[in-house]
Design a protein around this motif. Sequence first.
Motif, mmCIF file in Angstrom:
data_model
loop_
_atom_site.group_PDB
_atom_site.id
_atom_site.type_symbol
_atom_site.label_atom_id
_atom_site.label_comp_id
_atom_site.label_asym_id
_atom_site.label_seq_id
_atom_site.Cartn_x
_atom_site.Cartn_y
_atom_site.Cartn_z
ATOM 1 N N CYS A 86 0.829 -1.201 0.000
ATOM 2 C CA CYS A 86 0.000 0.000 0.000
ATOM 3 C C CYS A 86 0.868 1.258 0.000
ATOM 4 O O CYS A 86 1.851 1.348 0.727
ATOM 5 C CB CYS A 86 -0.891 -0.023 1.246
ATOM 6 N N CYS A 140 -0.009 3.070 3.720
ATOM 7 C CA CYS A 140 0.431 2.526 4.999
ATOM 8 C C CYS A 140 1.505 1.460 4.879
ATOM 9 O O CYS A 140 1.937 0.880 5.871
ATOM 10 C CB CYS A 140 -0.761 1.967 5.781
ATOM 11 N N CYS A 158 -5.862 -2.534 -0.075
ATOM 12 C CA CYS A 158 -5.057 -2.655 1.139
ATOM 13 C C CYS A 158 -5.901 -3.311 2.231
ATOM 14 O O CYS A 158 -7.006 -2.868 2.517
ATOM 15 C CB CYS A 158 -4.564 -1.289 1.590
ATOM 16 N N CYS A 175 -5.825 -0.422 5.402
ATOM 17 C CA CYS A 175 -6.501 0.877 5.349
ATOM 18 C C CYS A 175 -7.493 0.983 4.204
ATOM 19 O O CYS A 175 -8.077 2.044 3.984
ATOM 20 C CB CYS A 175 -5.479 2.014 5.290
ATOM 21 N N THR A 201 -7.163 1.269 1.097
ATOM 22 C CA THR A 201 -6.804 2.070 -0.081
ATOM 23 C C THR A 201 -6.847 1.180 -1.329
ATOM 24 O O THR A 201 -6.505 0.007 -1.258
ATOM 25 C CB THR A 201 -5.382 2.645 0.078
#
Length: 485
Positions: free
Chosen positions: A340, A343, A379, A382, A384
């Motif tokens: 990611c 993160c 991800c 998080c 994403t």
Amino acid sequence: MRMIILCFLVLLFGCTEKKNGFSVEKIPDPMQHNGYVSNPDHLISDDATARLDKLMADLDAKGTAQVAVVLLKTIGDKVPKDVAHEIFGAWKPGQKEKNNGLVVLLVDDQHRVEFETGYGLEGDLPDIICFRIQQAKMLPFFKQHDYDEGMWEGMNAVADVLNHTDSTDLGVTTEIKPSLPDYIPSRKLPDEGNAILYVVYLAFSRLFAGFVIGKKDKRLVKDPPILYNPGLFSGLWIYIFPALEILAVILFTNYSFQWWSVPLIMYLNWFGYLLYRTIIVNINAKRLLSEENRLQRYTGFKLAHKGLWFTAIIYPIPFYFYYVWNKKRLQNLRNAPYNCDACKNPMVVLSKNEKKKYLSEGQLAEEKIGSVSYDIWSCKTCDTKKILGYDNGSERVSQCPKCTNKTFLKTKRVTVKRPTSRTTGDGLQYYECRYCNYTEKKPFVIGKLSSSSASFGSSSSSSGSSSSSSWGGGSSGGGGAGSSW
Ligand SMILES: [Zn+2]
Ligand SMILES: [Zn+2]
């Protein structure tokens, strides 16, 4: 371009075909009278002919060899070796299974004697032995114009060698006597058949090039960068180099062409080009593709290796191995997990069903017609998303000028004005967007009709010779030897 190629061919092969009165078909075939000696110009006596016929009949009856002896006053400006080869091709002496045919040709005005052996005789009667028989047994008499005796002595020596009753100094084991001049094998050069083959090669190469290289890349947005675009140099290498290579072999070596020589040159020429292109692709990839941008690397390599599978079939070594390696490289670039951007934690790729809700309508339309396929990485930590679109490089689909999706399809083509051999024609290419239904038509020019029926003179004469011969149907190995006096 076509003209240049034609000129080359004419230069290369055209000079071998000269018109003169002589043709092999005019030589009387002795088999029609159950004989083996063709002596239309009465260069040897009837008595000698009868003796030779008997000798040959003996060899034939034993299954040792089938020998045709031909004595001609002249063959115009043709090459004796070629004529001997043509006679072999026309009469096909030798039993088919054994290929034990032999053509002996004497040409009076060129002071030349030629042996043309079938494959099956090349062991017992290698070129060097043919040459020694000519030098030691025939030429001494031929020089005194005693064709009766020279032919008789020579053919007896041939019979002795073939019957393994050779008690003379000509045997395979004997060393070359210093008194004999150096053995110079007669050379075979490409003939008209090779010119026809070259035309076939050009046509085939065009197809093959379209398949393994593709068209010139004319994209305006150069992303991914083009790793190798075929240009003039490629054209020269593919279409012209083989002619130069053949010419170089003719001029700079003493090589005698076999039936497979020219095809082999063509096969290896293509191989050389593909190897060169592959090396350049990979050098350019190092220079032009970014290390980090896996999407760009993937697409760049994919576009540069369109017909690689086909190359791998035709040149398994080394292209099969390269194909497997390249496939692995592509899989790694596309499927190795991403981390990611936000993160730095690992991401997973979404399944076909999951990814639908993250793609726009336009992107779904692209996937549907197959112009772009999307991978969505998500991800786990998080949530994403990373959306990667893989362009398949199709030449049929382009970007729609209205909705900007890659859904703009080439549809029908209409001829508005037909081309003639003097004027170009006009056509209309229709486009249609499969997403927003926007349509467009663009005019294009249709090239003049080429008067392309490139006639290469009379093509090879029909092979079905009408003689009711009992020549066995052997084929020539191209071996033999010739001697001049
Ligand atoms: Zn994350
Ligand atoms: Zn559109």
